[in-house]
Write a protein that holds these residues in place. Structure first.
Motif, PDB file in Angstrom:
ATOM      1  N   GLY A  23      -2.406   5.489  -4.833  1.00 40.93           N
ATOM      2  CA  GLY A  23      -2.742   4.082  -4.599  1.00 40.93           C
ATOM      3  C   GLY A  23      -1.536   3.192  -4.434  1.00 40.93           C
ATOM      4  O   GLY A  23      -1.654   1.971  -4.556  1.00 40.93           O
ATOM      5  N   ILE A  24      -0.361   3.769  -4.162  1.00 40.13           N
ATOM      6  CA  ILE A  24       0.852   2.975  -3.993  1.00 40.13           C
ATOM      7  C   ILE A  24       0.783   2.171  -2.698  1.00 40.13           C
ATOM      8  O   ILE A  24       1.185   1.012  -2.651  1.00 40.13           O
ATOM      9  N   LEU A  25       0.271   2.808  -1.648  1.00 42.64           N
ATOM     10  CA  LEU A  25       0.104   2.120  -0.370  1.00 42.64           C
ATOM     11  C   LEU A  25      -1.303   1.565  -0.271  1.00 42.64           C
ATOM     12  O   LEU A  25      -2.275   2.227  -0.658  1.00 42.64           O
TER      13      LEU A  25
ATOM     14  N   LEU B 137       8.890   4.016  -5.924  1.00 42.35           N
ATOM     15  CA  LEU B 137       9.530   2.749  -6.291  1.00 42.35           C
ATOM     16  C   LEU B 137       9.733   1.860  -5.065  1.00 42.35           C
ATOM     17  O   LEU B 137       9.431   0.665  -5.090  1.00 42.35           O
ATOM     18  N   ILE B 138      10.219   2.445  -3.964  1.00 40.93           N
ATOM     19  CA  ILE B 138      10.446   1.663  -2.743  1.00 40.93           C
ATOM     20  C   ILE B 138       9.138   1.128  -2.197  1.00 40.93           C
ATOM     21  O   ILE B 138       9.011  -0.060  -1.861  1.00 40.93           O
ATOM     22  N   ALA B 139       8.134   2.003  -2.094  1.00 39.28           N
ATOM     23  CA  ALA B 139       6.851   1.590  -1.521  1.00 39.28           C
ATOM     24  C   ALA B 139       6.149   0.554  -2.387  1.00 39.28           C
ATOM     25  O   ALA B 139       5.526  -0.388  -1.885  1.00 39.28           O
ATOM     26  N   ALA B 140       6.259   0.708  -3.710  1.00 37.59           N
ATOM     27  CA  ALA B 140       5.563  -0.209  -4.619  1.00 37.59           C
ATOM     28  C   ALA B 140       6.175  -1.601  -4.607  1.00 37.59           C
ATOM     29  O   ALA B 140       5.485  -2.587  -4.892  1.00 37.59           O
ATOM     30  N   ARG B 141       7.459  -1.717  -4.282  1.00 35.94           N
ATOM     31  CA  ARG B 141       8.131  -3.014  -4.312  1.00 35.94           C
ATOM     32  C   ARG B 141       7.880  -3.840  -3.051  1.00 35.94           C
ATOM     33  O   ARG B 141       8.177  -5.021  -3.022  1.00 35.94           O
ATOM     34  N   LEU B 142       7.334  -3.208  -2.020  1.00 33.91           N
ATOM     35  CA  LEU B 142       7.072  -3.948  -0.782  1.00 33.91           C
ATOM     36  C   LEU B 142       5.819  -4.795  -0.951  1.00 33.91           C
ATOM     37  O   LEU B 142       4.777  -4.299  -1.405  1.00 33.91           O
ATOM     38  N   PRO B 143       5.867  -6.072  -0.584  1.00 28.93           N
ATOM     39  CA  PRO B 143       4.795  -7.000  -0.939  1.00 28.93           C
ATOM     40  C   PRO B 143       3.607  -7.026  -0.004  1.00 28.93           C
ATOM     41  O   PRO B 143       2.663  -7.767  -0.235  1.00 28.93           O
TER      42      PRO B 143
END
Length: 293
Positions: free
Chosen positions: A229-231, A138-144
């Protein structure tokens, strides 16, 4: 200073003797050393070429390509070698971030007590109640934007510190009741002196062992983020390789099996080496576990 050097030399000598005489510890040391050398000097011998070669898709292992090629015709061995560097750097930085936060919270909570202890432990319990990987995703996915290795390490570290922090707090609660801590208090040496010169040195063996556990957690976490694939892919590493392999249906495509399982085997070997070394460290730091001096 000479006394400290003498103690350090004795500790290093003991460590080498235990590693040499214990086959599992020696195996762990060899495995981790191999991957460290791979990350440091491997790219000099196996430079990474990310250009696509459509005519070389899924070549079988040969002298030119010892582990074959990937769906884009790129050498798999060079990706394994070059991917190890980022994997180890992120794991090391993650371990440092994790241990720093856990030690800061655990020591502060255990030594200072009172409302600060209650507040820190409530925050720790909140983090523990949230599943680690969903929170990390959740944290990593929210970073733009794309993240560098320091930012990735920090994100992983702030997720996996709570369990270690609680363990360190328990250790501190036991240490602060020992006679030498009471003697330091009677001498009015000050809280900073007691923490930095009495508590932390006695915690170091425990901190070092938990650092190796944090390394394994850092490896798993980064692989999960890249595999899902989150990052965003900024370079080749083992998680990216697994992601690409799964995207090419490697589980049912026999030609892609080597490309899929090469990074998986490396991850498993590295994790095994770290676990074996951590068991050796436990024996080094705990005399009761030694079978032979």
């Amino acid at each position: 200073m000479s006394e400290r050097r003498s103690r350090l030399f004795k500790r290093l000598t003991l460590a080498l003797r235990i590693i040499r005489k214990k086959p599992t510890s020696l195996a762990g040391f060899i495995i981790v050393t191999f991957f460290m050398l791979m990350a440091i000097i491997g790219p000099l011998f196996f430079p990474l070429d990310i250009r696509a070669y459509p005519g070389k898709r899924y070549l079988q292992p040969s002298w030119e390509h010892p582990l074959g090629t990937d769906p884009y015709g790129r050498d798999v061995l060079s990706q394994i070698v070059n991917g190890s560097r980022e994997a180890l750097i992120i794991a090391a930085l993650t371990g440092l971030v994790t241990i720093f936060i856990a030690t800061l919270v655990g020591v502060s909570s255990g030594m200072l007590g009172g409302l600060l202890d209650e507040a820190l432990m409530r925050i720790t319990e909140i983090f523990l109640m949230i599943p680690q990987y969903p929170l990390l995703i959740l944290i990593a996915a929210r970073l733009p934007r794309e993240l560098n290795i320091i930012e990735v390490s920090f994100i992983i570290g702030i997720v996996q510190w709570p369990a270690i922090a609680r363990a360190i707090r328990s250790q501190v609660l036991g240490i602060r009741e020992r006679p030498f801590i009471e003697a330091a208090k009677c001498l009015n040496l000050g809280r900073a002196h007691i923490i930095l010169r009495e508590i932390i040195p006695n915690l170091m063996p425990y901190i070092v062992m938990n650092f190796f556990l944090a390394l394994t957690g850092g490896i798993y976490a980064q692989v999960v983020l890249f595999t899902l694939g989150i990052l965003r892919f900024t370079t080749i590493n083992w998680g990216v390789m697994i992601n690409i392999a799964l995207g090419e249906s490697a589980l049912i495509n026999q030609k892609a099996w080597i490309y899929l399982f090469s990074p998986i085997i490396c991850i498993a070997l590295l994790q095994t080496g770290l676990v074996l070394i951590s068991s050796a460290l436990e024996e080094i730091f705990n005399p009761r576990l030694r079978t032979e001096e």
